[in-house]
Design a protein around this motif. Sequence first.
Motif, mmCIF file in Angstrom:
data_model
loop_
_atom_site.group_PDB
_atom_site.id
_atom_site.type_symbol
_atom_site.label_atom_id
_atom_site.label_comp_id
_atom_site.label_asym_id
_atom_site.label_seq_id
_atom_site.Cartn_x
_atom_site.Cartn_y
_atom_site.Cartn_z
ATOM 1 N N HIS A 223 5.957 -2.812 12.067
ATOM 2 C CA HIS A 223 5.230 -1.547 12.173
ATOM 3 C C HIS A 223 5.097 -0.805 10.844
ATOM 4 C CE1 HIS A 223 3.912 2.173 14.179
ATOM 5 N NE2 HIS A 223 4.737 2.811 13.367
ATOM 6 N N HIS A 224 6.195 -0.632 10.136
ATOM 7 C CA HIS A 224 6.161 0.136 8.891
ATOM 8 C C HIS A 224 5.739 -0.701 7.687
ATOM 9 C CE1 HIS A 224 9.032 2.650 11.323
ATOM 10 N NE2 HIS A 224 8.244 3.585 10.843
ATOM 11 N N GLY A 225 5.937 -2.002 7.769
ATOM 12 C CA GLY A 225 5.600 -2.855 6.634
ATOM 13 C C GLY A 225 6.547 -2.640 5.469
ATOM 14 N N ASP A 226 6.121 -3.013 4.273
ATOM 15 C CA ASP A 226 6.945 -2.838 3.080
ATOM 16 C C ASP A 226 7.134 -1.354 2.770
ATOM 17 O OD1 ASP A 226 6.614 -5.563 3.029
ATOM 18 O OD2 ASP A 226 5.464 -5.613 1.163
ATOM 19 N N THR A 227 8.291 -1.000 2.224
ATOM 20 C CA THR A 227 8.526 0.361 1.728
ATOM 21 C C THR A 227 8.235 0.348 0.235
ATOM 22 O OG1 THR A 227 10.260 0.688 3.404
ATOM 23 C CG2 THR A 227 10.198 2.238 1.543
ATOM 24 N N ASN A 228 7.138 0.954 -0.151
ATOM 25 C CA ASN A 228 6.649 0.842 -1.531
ATOM 26 C C ASN A 228 7.665 1.302 -2.567
ATOM 27 O OD1 ASN A 228 4.179 -0.171 -0.658
ATOM 28 N ND2 ASN A 228 3.271 1.865 -0.481
ATOM 29 N N GLU A 229 8.375 2.400 -2.258
ATOM 30 C CA GLU A 229 9.339 2.917 -3.225
ATOM 31 C C GLU A 229 10.480 1.919 -3.461
ATOM 32 O OE1 GLU A 229 7.579 6.568 -1.126
ATOM 33 O OE2 GLU A 229 8.175 4.510 -0.615
ATOM 34 N N LEU A 230 10.861 1.190 -2.424
ATOM 35 C CA LEU A 230 11.941 0.216 -2.575
ATOM 36 C C LEU A 230 11.461 -1.045 -3.288
ATOM 37 C CD1 LEU A 230 13.869 0.431 0.826
ATOM 38 C CD2 LEU A 230 14.280 1.667 -1.311
ATOM 39 N N LYS A 281 2.017 -6.874 11.504
ATOM 40 C CA LYS A 281 1.008 -6.856 10.449
ATOM 41 C C LYS A 281 1.148 -8.099 9.584
ATOM 42 C CE LYS A 281 1.457 -1.808 10.096
ATOM 43 N NZ LYS A 281 1.830 -0.689 9.209
ATOM 44 N N GLY A 282 0.082 -8.505 8.956
ATOM 45 C CA GLY A 282 0.150 -9.557 7.949
ATOM 46 C C GLY A 282 0.703 -10.856 8.457
ATOM 47 N N LEU A 283 0.101 -11.420 9.490
ATOM 48 C CA LEU A 283 0.620 -12.650 10.081
ATOM 49 C C LEU A 283 0.660 -13.809 9.083
ATOM 50 C CD1 LEU A 283 -1.009 -12.557 13.616
ATOM 51 C CD2 LEU A 283 1.421 -12.508 13.089
ATOM 52 N N ASN A 284 -0.128 -13.736 8.053
ATOM 53 C CA ASN A 284 -0.165 -14.818 7.063
ATOM 54 C C ASN A 284 0.725 -14.538 5.857
ATOM 55 O OD1 ASN A 284 -2.069 -16.366 8.536
ATOM 56 N ND2 ASN A 284 -3.713 -15.037 7.807
ATOM 57 N N ARG A 285 1.629 -13.576 6.012
ATOM 58 C CA ARG A 285 2.516 -13.214 4.905
ATOM 59 C C ARG A 285 3.348 -14.412 4.461
ATOM 60 N NH1 ARG A 285 5.660 -8.825 3.295
ATOM 61 N NH2 ARG A 285 3.786 -7.584 3.585
ATOM 62 N N GLY A 286 3.299 -14.703 3.173
ATOM 63 C CA GLY A 286 4.100 -15.790 2.633
ATOM 64 C C GLY A 286 5.579 -15.498 2.750
#
Length: 332
Positions: A223-230, A281-286
Motif C-alpha cells: 500500500h505505502h510502497g517505498d519510503t522515499n526519505e529512507l 503496487k509494482g507487480l513487476n518489481r525486480g
Amino acid sequence: MAVLNQRSLARCLLFAYTLGLCFFYTSAELQRFEHPTKVDKSLSFLVVGDWGRRGAFNQSQVAFQMGIIGEKLDIDFVVSTGDNFYDNGLTSEEDKAFEESFTKIYTAKSLQKQWYSVLGNHDYRGNAEAQLSPVLRKIDSRWLCLRSFIVNSELAEILFVDTTPFVKAYFTDAEGHTYDWRGFKSRKAYISNLLKEVESTLKESTAKWKIVVGHHTIRSVGHHGDTNELTQWLLPILQANNVDFYMNGHDHCLEHISDSDSPVQFLTSGAGSKAWRGDIKGLNRGGLNFFYDGQGFMSAQFTKTEAEIVFYDVFGKVLHRWNMVKQLHQSI
C-alpha cells in the motif's frame, strides 16, 4: 539493568520537558541491551507488526499461531515493528488499550519472552512517550519500547531505528493527523544525529549477522510502497555496511524483496491484524521474492553460518521459506 536505565531515561525526559528543554534524543548515544543466545549458540525470534486492535481483525488468531510457532522454535524474544496500538497509539501510561491489545492477547507460554518494540506512525498519533515509559514494564515486564536502541547477542546485532521522524509529511500535517513531537527541537538535527549513530554502530559491529529494524518500508510493493526519505538517507548506510536484513512493518502485508545493489534483504511483517486485500503496487518489481496480502507473521532463526526466514499466515501455514548461508569473508 534495562529497567533501571529506562527509568532514569524517563525521569530525564520528564525533567527536561518540564523545563522546556526540547533537545531529547538529538544527540543521545543509543542504549544497548544484551540478549544471550541458547546453549547451542543459536538464536530465534518472531517478528510481527501493525497489531494492536484489542484482538480484532484476526489479531487474536495471529497471536494464537505465534504461540504455537514460538514454542516449536523455542524463540528467544519477539520483535514488534511498530504501530503497536491503533488507531492513535496510547492516551497515557494508564490506557487500558495496553493490556487489552497486548497483555490479554499474547498469552501463550512461548510468548512470555522479552518484546523489543519500535514506534510506528500510529503510535506517534497518541502519547508516544507513554509507550516508552518504564511504568508499562511494571504492568507487563515483557514490554521494552524505545525510539532507537541496540540488541546484542553472540550471533547478531539488531539495530532498532525510529523511522517515523524521517517522514516529512508527518510534520507538515499533510495527512491531517496530529503527531506527538514533544522533545523534538529540530527534525533535521534528530535525523542527522540518528543517521550518524546508525552508521557508526554498523561500521563498528563485528556481529556475524547485522539486522536493522524500523517501522517504515524501504522497499515494498504494498500500500505505502517505498519510503522515499529512507531510500535516500538510510538505505545507502545499510548497503555500505553489509547489513543482512532490514525488517519492517507499515504495509499490512508479508513480503520479501532482495536488494539489487547489495546483499540486503527487505522483510515486511506488518500483518499482525488488519490487512489490505488486493492492495499491491509494482507487480513487476525486480527482486520481489514473496508477497502476501493477508494476516500473519514471520520467524527468523540464526546459527553461526545460516539464517532461515519463514512467513506464516493466520492459520500457521508456511507461505514462504528462505535460507541464507553466511560466507566466511562476511563473518571475519
